[in-house]
Motif scaffolding. Structure first.
Motif, PDB file in Angstrom:
ATOM      1  N   ILE A 129      62.730 -10.306 -11.480  1.00  0.00           N
ATOM      2  CA  ILE A 129      62.390 -10.818 -12.810  1.00  0.00           C
ATOM      3  C   ILE A 129      63.372 -11.904 -13.238  1.00  0.00           C
ATOM      4  O   ILE A 129      62.974 -12.983 -13.699  1.00  0.00           O
ATOM      5  CB  ILE A 129      62.376  -9.669 -13.840  1.00  0.00           C
ATOM      6  CG1 ILE A 129      61.261  -8.678 -13.512  1.00  0.00           C
ATOM      7  CG2 ILE A 129      62.191 -10.212 -15.254  1.00  0.00           C
ATOM      8  CD1 ILE A 129      61.240  -7.463 -14.416  1.00  0.00           C
ATOM      9  N   THR A 180      62.996 -15.175 -11.247  1.00  0.00           N
ATOM     10  CA  THR A 180      61.771 -15.891 -11.609  1.00  0.00           C
ATOM     11  C   THR A 180      61.944 -16.636 -12.927  1.00  0.00           C
ATOM     12  O   THR A 180      61.588 -17.828 -13.041  1.00  0.00           O
ATOM     13  CB  THR A 180      60.597 -14.899 -11.717  1.00  0.00           C
ATOM     14  OG1 THR A 180      60.422 -14.219 -10.468  1.00  0.00           O
ATOM     15  CG2 THR A 180      59.308 -15.631 -12.055  1.00  0.00           C
ATOM     16  N   PHE A 240      53.771  -6.264  -7.954  1.00  0.00           N
ATOM     17  CA  PHE A 240      54.694  -7.376  -8.223  1.00  0.00           C
ATOM     18  C   PHE A 240      55.070  -8.088  -6.924  1.00  0.00           C
ATOM     19  O   PHE A 240      55.127  -9.324  -6.874  1.00  0.00           O
ATOM     20  CB  PHE A 240      55.935  -6.861  -8.935  1.00  0.00           C
ATOM     21  CG  PHE A 240      56.908  -7.941  -9.312  1.00  0.00           C
ATOM     22  CD1 PHE A 240      56.702  -8.726 -10.435  1.00  0.00           C
ATOM     23  CD2 PHE A 240      58.021  -8.197  -8.528  1.00  0.00           C
ATOM     24  CE1 PHE A 240      57.583  -9.731 -10.780  1.00  0.00           C
ATOM     25  CE2 PHE A 240      58.909  -9.194  -8.866  1.00  0.00           C
ATOM     26  CZ  PHE A 240      58.696  -9.965  -9.995  1.00  0.00           C
ATOM     27  N   ILE A 280      68.484  -8.918 -17.874  1.00  0.00           N
ATOM     28  CA  ILE A 280      67.504  -9.966 -17.580  1.00  0.00           C
ATOM     29  C   ILE A 280      67.853 -11.251 -18.321  1.00  0.00           C
ATOM     30  O   ILE A 280      67.861 -12.354 -17.746  1.00  0.00           O
ATOM     31  CB  ILE A 280      66.089  -9.488 -17.948  1.00  0.00           C
ATOM     32  CG1 ILE A 280      65.631  -8.377 -16.998  1.00  0.00           C
ATOM     33  CG2 ILE A 280      65.098 -10.656 -17.901  1.00  0.00           C
ATOM     34  CD1 ILE A 280      64.312  -7.757 -17.377  1.00  0.00           C
TER      35      ILE A 280
END
Length: 389
Positions: free
Chosen positions: A88, A91, A177, A258
């Motif tokens: 995540i 990306t 995913f 994140i």
């Protein structure tokens, strides 16, 4: 015998064999000494402890985990969590970094100022400091009863973000995913690789559409197979008592990791992308304008492909570094690979074995990622010497 010693090849081979043999002997002495010291302290060595129950739980897991599960399973939980966080964060960092890099070479003064400010702020602040800042900010949000509602289907509070979710096992979601990442990679490979250059554009479009159709079909099948029995496929979070029920809870720990890694990585990727665009000579852009290409066509068909080819090796190194940065999650209690190993060392005392597992796990993950991206780089790079004017 003397004639053999006078032979240079024999002497060189003997020296190499002696050097390798010395290293092997040194390693064996280290292993024997470590085992002797462990036995003297009443500690057993080996990997048999992996089949023992941990006796402790985790607060975030993509697969079902209980306190009666084994050390092997908790290590697998940590690996999946780190890969999930890395996928995540990388990306988002790639998307933001590419956007920032484009802004910095756009020629628009305001866009350049915003891009430069972003880079100078997030690149020059330590990653750990950024992590603490975002974690403090997220945990300072209102309590669930005073949480922020988004159309009564999503909620924001100090205990995390609550989103509509699927009643599907976490492992199946992770598989979807991975398939999504593979689909995007294949689509980009078909579009950019030199070996597909002779394929007509119409056929490339058809192949890309078939890839996405296959992804949709596989997603539906996997979600159906992974659906939790006797539950609706979709559930909406709702407030009950002092907390929210159902839905997907994105914990403050995961969200802080994140955000911190994505913004920090985007600042570096933005500079890499900017360098890639600057490496494309003005003559190539002017040639595109002379052929009647629109600004967007000139950007997407000339500048962007050449910039990607120029920055791919540097991006690979940055991706490997950013994945290693997922270990900062231990500072705020996120259950990643590093934290699971650290806790397992404290609980089991198998220090050498667990550190070996940690090192081996990161080597395999990072090498695999670098190997795949290097294959992509080999497929899209320009062969031979490219003279620029």
């Amino acid at each position: 015998m003397l004639s053999l010693l006078r032979n240079k090849t024999v002497r060189d081979n003997a020296m190499q064999i002696g050097f390798v043999g010395g290293l092997v002997l040194l390693i064996l002495i280290f292993i024997i000494t470590a085992r002797t010291n462990l036995e003297a302290q009443g500690m057993t060595s080996g990997f048999g402890f992996l089949n023992r129950a941990t006796g402790w739980g985790v607060n975030f897991s993509l697969i079902e985990f209980t306190t009666s599960d084994t050390y092997f399973k908790v290590i697998w939980v940590g690996i999946l969590n780190s890969m999930f966080l890395g996928a995540i964060a990388l990306t988002i960092a790639t998307f933001l970094g590419t956007l920032v890099g484009i802004m910095r070479v756009s020629g628009n003064k305001m866009a350049e100022l915003i891009g430069t400010t972003f880079v100078e702020i997030f690149r020059n602040l330590p990653l750990l400091l950024q992590l603490f800042f975002w974690y403090s900010l997220l945990t300072s949000l209102p309590k669930p009863k005073q949480g922020i509602s988004i159309f009564d289907v999503a909620f924001i509070s100090g205990r995390g973000f609550y989103l509509p979710g699927l009643n599907v096992s976490g492992g199946y979601v992770f598989v979807v995913f991975l398939i999504l990442v593979a689909t995007i990679s294949l689509a980009l490979w078909i579009r950019l690789a030199k070996r597909f250059k002779r394929i007509p554009e119409v056929r490339k479009t058809m192949i890309t559409r078939m890839l996405w159709l296959g992804f949709v079909v596989l997603t539906v099948v996997i979600f159906w197979l992974g659906r939790i029995p006797d539950t609706p496929l979709l559930n909406i979070p709702y407030l009950k008592g002092l907390n929210f029920r159902d839905g997907i809870r994105v914990s403050p720990e995961l969200l802080a990791c994140i955000i911190a890694i994505s913004l920090y990585g985007a600042a570096y990727i933005g500079e890499i992308v900017r360098a890639g665009f600057n490496s494309v000579s003005k003559g190539q852009g002017e040639a595109g304008h002379a052929l009647g290409l629109s600004p967007w066509q000139n950007f997407s068909r000339i500048k962007l492909p050449l910039a990607i080819r120029a920055v791919m090796p540097t991006l690979i190194n940055q991706y490997v570094w950013l994945f290693k940065a997922t270990t900062i999650g231990i500072a705020i209690g996120f259950v990643d690979f590093f934290m699971v190993i650290s806790t397992s060392i404290n609980q089991s005392g198998q220090t050498l074995e667990l550190i070996a597992i940690l090192m081996g796990g990161f080597l395999i993950i990072n090498y695999s990622m670098a190997w795949v991206l290097n294959r992509v780089n080999d497929a899209i790079k320009l062969k031979g010497n490219q003279l620029r004017t």
